[in-house]
Design an enzyme around this catalytic site. Structure first.
Site, mmCIF file in Angstrom:
data_model
loop_
_atom_site.group_PDB
_atom_site.id
_atom_site.type_symbol
_atom_site.label_atom_id
_atom_site.label_comp_id
_atom_site.label_asym_id
_atom_site.label_seq_id
_atom_site.Cartn_x
_atom_site.Cartn_y
_atom_site.Cartn_z
ATOM 1 C CG ASN A 37 4.686 11.311 -3.904
ATOM 2 O OD1 ASN A 37 4.668 12.544 -3.972
ATOM 3 N ND2 ASN A 37 3.830 10.619 -3.172
ATOM 4 C CG HIS A 122 -5.744 2.218 -1.553
ATOM 5 N ND1 HIS A 122 -4.648 3.015 -1.333
ATOM 6 C CD2 HIS A 122 -5.326 1.243 -2.372
ATOM 7 C CE1 HIS A 122 -3.604 2.519 -1.985
ATOM 8 N NE2 HIS A 122 -3.982 1.453 -2.625
ATOM 9 N NE ARG A 147 -3.347 0.048 0.857
ATOM 10 C CZ ARG A 147 -2.396 0.980 0.730
ATOM 11 N NH1 ARG A 147 -1.256 0.692 0.123
ATOM 12 N NH2 ARG A 147 -2.605 2.210 1.192
ATOM 13 C CE1 TYR A 159 0.275 2.330 3.231
ATOM 14 C CE2 TYR A 159 1.230 4.503 2.798
ATOM 15 C CZ TYR A 159 0.594 3.351 2.345
ATOM 16 O OH TYR A 159 0.288 3.232 1.029
ATOM 17 C CG ASP A 211 1.657 -1.046 1.879
ATOM 18 O OD1 ASP A 211 1.635 -0.185 0.973
ATOM 19 O OD2 ASP A 211 2.719 -1.512 2.346
ATOM 20 C CG HIS A 213 4.314 2.148 3.705
ATOM 21 N ND1 HIS A 213 5.159 3.202 3.843
ATOM 22 C CD2 HIS A 213 3.736 2.280 2.502
ATOM 23 C CE1 HIS A 213 5.104 3.973 2.770
ATOM 24 N NE2 HIS A 213 4.245 3.435 1.926
ATOM 25 C CD GLU A 237 2.047 -2.797 -0.985
ATOM 26 O OE1 GLU A 237 0.819 -2.951 -1.025
ATOM 27 O OE2 GLU A 237 2.610 -1.768 -1.375
ATOM 28 C CD GLU A 263 4.934 1.001 -2.498
ATOM 29 O OE1 GLU A 263 3.912 0.300 -2.518
ATOM 30 O OE2 GLU A 263 4.997 2.102 -1.927
ATOM 31 N NE ARG A 284 2.933 -3.105 -4.134
ATOM 32 C CZ ARG A 284 1.916 -2.412 -4.613
ATOM 33 N NH1 ARG A 284 1.112 -2.968 -5.488
ATOM 34 N NH2 ARG A 284 1.712 -1.159 -4.248
ATOM 35 C CG ASP A 317 2.489 8.470 -5.367
ATOM 36 O OD1 ASP A 317 1.701 8.156 -4.452
ATOM 37 O OD2 ASP A 317 3.453 7.766 -5.738
ATOM 38 C CD GLU A 340 -1.468 0.693 -4.983
ATOM 39 O OE1 GLU A 340 -0.328 0.260 -5.247
ATOM 40 O OE2 GLU A 340 -1.698 1.449 -4.031
ATOM 41 C CD1 TRP A 403 5.854 7.621 6.777
ATOM 42 C CD2 TRP A 403 6.084 7.246 4.560
ATOM 43 N NE1 TRP A 403 4.678 7.924 6.193
ATOM 44 C CE2 TRP A 403 4.769 7.717 4.832
ATOM 45 C CE3 TRP A 403 6.442 6.943 3.265
ATOM 46 C CZ2 TRP A 403 3.816 7.885 3.827
ATOM 47 C CZ3 TRP A 403 5.485 7.097 2.260
ATOM 48 C CH2 TRP A 403 4.222 7.583 2.552
#
Ligand SMILES: O=C(O)C(=O)C[C@H](O)[C@H](O)CO
Ligand SMILES: [Mg+2]
Length: 403
Positions: A37, A122, A147, A159, A211, A213, A237, A263, A284, A317, A340, A403
């Site tokens: 992505n 989600h 989530r 996020y 998450d 993030h 997460e 991830e 992940r 993505d 997920e 981010w």
């Protein structure tokens, strides 16, 4: 079975997706997902310039030798672009081998360890009420795990929150990176209230995930883990950036909230210490970004020794090709945790016909030979690539943050 053609197909049915198609002299073909992505064209160039020409004429059954040729032979080793390119080749080769054997991929891996694969959806909202409505919608659809990501009072953006209720969250939403603003104090003061509200309305049975993030420091993550303990999350997460794997030991000392990470990982070397020190509970790393089935099954085997379970990343993505292959892997892997799932757009579903099916909060991979996902190239051609970038994040004083 010799590889005769290898083509990279880029399309944008709602978002950019990159697919590698390997064709053979037996008339069979295999496909792999190469989507990274916000960096899609980097992987396209890597594949077209440095991988595809070297694949032509090779024995498609030689999965391990091709993997080592692309990894050790690359000299520069790993990284997200290299490992996404290798992941796509590897996924396509396993697809091919299973098709040649006339069996679904999970059979080739060792057969099913479970009849169906539990997924999490989600639920997002601009405020707690909006988020709870989305949790309710997922529960009505049969999800056992959800989530939650919510707007934070006093912050314009955060996020994981869809622009409008019920829509999917697509972070790569601008040609060049949009700038978001973050405040950890506001976040930490708020998010335990979100967990409390979910438990009050939906009780204790629902698996609840969140998450972070990558946005906290280890001691902040330890604080959040402790605050979350009364709400017994399924996992917290990416609570801190994970280049420093040792940082998770500090978090682990303070909280029993389960931790998930990986991830953004692309090899076993990104997570070996985390797993061996038992600093995490779920890994992940995805088939696309971590070198395909051949490499991720090494990660899963190491994880099994330390009671770490898989929890594959699976947003939109990553294409249906990655989801399809992941569901076969999830069906086989003994230390499966959860998968997920974000529903792809209708256009994406049409471009990628597939055998997997959703029902009652779970997926089944289907029994078609291979991973069971195909690509309609004529339809894909109707959706040309359009650059899209992930946002960046700044603290309120302007510091460029995670981010
Ligand atoms: O799905 C998740 O857990 C994510 O963190 C989504 C990521 O932000 C997204 O895949 C980045 O491209
Ligand atoms: Mg994440």
């Amino acid at each position: 079975m010799r590889i005769t053609h290898a083509r990279v197909i880029v399309c944008c049915p709602g978002r950019n997706l990159v697919t590698l198609k390997l064709e053979t002299d037996q008339g069979l073909y295999g496909i792999g997902d190469a989507t990274l992505n916000g960096r899609e064209q980097a992987v396209v160039a890597y594949l077209e310039e440095h991988v595809v020409p070297a694949l032509i004429g090779r024995d498609a059954h030689g999965i391990e030798d091709i993997w080592q040729f692309l990894y050790r032979g690359a000299y520069w080793r790993r990284g997200p672009v290299t490992m996404s390119a290798i992941g796509a080749v590897d996924m396509a080769l396993w697809d091919l081998k299973a098709k040649a054997a006339g069996m679904p991929l999970y059979q080739l891996l060792g057969g099913k360890s479970r009849d169906r694969v539990m997924v999490y959806g989600h639920a997002t909202g601009h405020d707690i009420d909006g988020c709870l409505e989305e949790v309710a919608r997922h529960v009505e659809q049969g999800y056992r795990a959800v989530r939650v990501q919510c707007g934070i009072p006093g912050m314009a953006t955060t996020y994981g929150v869809a622009k409008r209720a019920g829509e999917r969250y697509e972070p790569a939403d601008a040609d060049l990176p949009a700038e978001h603003v973050w405040d950890t104090a506001k976040y930490l003061n708020f998010v335990p209230k979100l967990f409390e509200a979910v438990r009050e309305r939906f009780g204790d049975e629902l698996h609840l995930l969140h998450d972070v993030h990558h946005r906290l420091t280890p001691i902040e993550a330890a604080r959040l883990g402790k605050l979350a303990e009364p709400y017994h999350l399924f996992w917290l997460e990416d609570c801190v950036p994970a280049e420093n794997q040792e940082a998770f030991r500090l978090i682990r000392q303070h909280t029993t909230t389960p931790l998930a990470v990986g991830e953004v990982f692309n090899s076993i070397h990104d997570c070996r210490e985390l797993i061996e020190s038992q600093s995490i509970d779920y890994i992940r790393a995805t088939l696309t970004h971590a070198g395909g089935i051949s490499h991720v099954r090494r990660i899963a085997a190491l994880a099994e020794l330390y009671h770490v379970r898989t929890g594959f990343h699976g947003p939109t993505d990553l294409s249906p090709v990655c989801l399809g292959a992941a569901l076969h892997f999830d069906s086989w892997v003994p230390n499966f945790g959860i998968q997920e799932y974000m529903p792809h757009s209708e256009e994406t579903e049409a471009v990628f016909p597939h055998a997997y099916r959703f029902a009652d909060g779970h997926f089944t991979p289907g029994d078609a030979p291979g991973h069971g996902v195909d690509i309609d190239e004529d339809l894909a051609a109707k959706y040309p690539y359009k650059r899209a970038s992930l946002p960046v994040n700044r603290l309120e004083d302007g510091t460029l943050w995670h981010w």
